[in-house]
Design a protein around this motif. Structure first.
Motif: not given
Length: 247
Positions: A106-107, A110, A112, A130, A134, A157
């Motif tokens: 997920l991180g 995105l 991030l 990561h 998140f 998300k």
């Protein structure tokens, strides 16, 4: 709101429309009220920043908060969507959704990491940064906008694009746990032998030999003991898959 004010002691007023503010607004899908929360969500501990009281300023406390918010929202979703699931089933499914592997995914999706403020090179970050970012980002949303906005972001998300309950039921999050459980049920002796195996890469590696019934059944190497053990366990699982999955 009283609790939130005590945490950072800052007013929740809209702030400027700088580059970072606009980037956060685009990512969130709504306007941040206190951009400081999001800035803190990307401060690495290597920055050695502190507030006026000497308390560390980095994303780690937000990470703790975000982990709790994420777990709560996912738990509520599973409770609603799987009315026949018992406590053990729901706990296992939640663990699959919030596994470190999934949070890292997920991180990364995105991106991030591009906002991280650090005094060390990105190549020295561990893979888990990561997922950590998140979770910190989720914590920032909660402090900035409260539970409703936090829940909405997680739903859009995480749950909508990633949570497919039938697929998750068959997903393995730890081959090591499966192998150990199988060995324990069958009273089979097992042993993980870990040793340093630096090879020629110049980076520290660890080798693992997994023995079951006093026979080496799988070998693996990786950049950490945990990864090497998991990789060896995965190979053992596929070698004995039919027996392990037998009811």
């Amino acid at each position: 709101m009283g609790i939130l004010n005590k945490i950072f002691k800052k007013s929740r007023q809209p702030e400027g429309d700088g580059i970072f503010y606009n980037q956060m607004k685009a990512l969130l899908g709504f306007a941040p009220l206190t951009i400081d929360y999001y800035q803190r969500a990307f401060i690495h501990r290597s920055s050695n920043k502190t507030d006026e009281n000497g308390n560390a300023i980095n994303y780690e406390r937000l990470e703790f908060l975000g982990d709790a918010m994420l777990g709560a929202v996912i738990a509520a979703h599973l409770f609603s969507e799987v009315p026949t699931g018992d406590e053990g089933y729901l706990t296992k499914m939640r663990s699959k959704i919030v596994s470190r592997e999934h949070l890292n995914e997920l991180g990364r999706d995105l991106n991030l990491i591009k906002w991280v403020k650090s005094k060390v090179s990105a190549q020295h970050f561990g893979e888990n940064i990561h997922g950590n970012l998140f979770e910190a980002f989720i914590g920032a949303i909660y402090l900035d906008r409260g539970f409703v906005y936090c829940e909405k972001f997680i739903f859009e998300k995480v749950i909508v694009p990633y949570v497919d309950i039938p697929k998750l039921e068959g997903k393995v999050i730890s081959y090591k746990s499966l192998v150990i459980e199988w060995c324990q049920k069958g009273k089979k002796p097992f042993h993980y032998e870990v040793y340093e195996d630096n090879g020629t890469e110049g980076q520290k590696h660890f080798g693992v030999k997994l023995s079951i019934d006093n026979k080496v059944v799988a070998k693996a190497r990786a950049t950490s003991k945990k990864k090497a053990e998991e990789k060896a366990s995965q190979r053992a699982y596929f070698a004995f898959q039919e027996k392990i999955n037998k009811k």
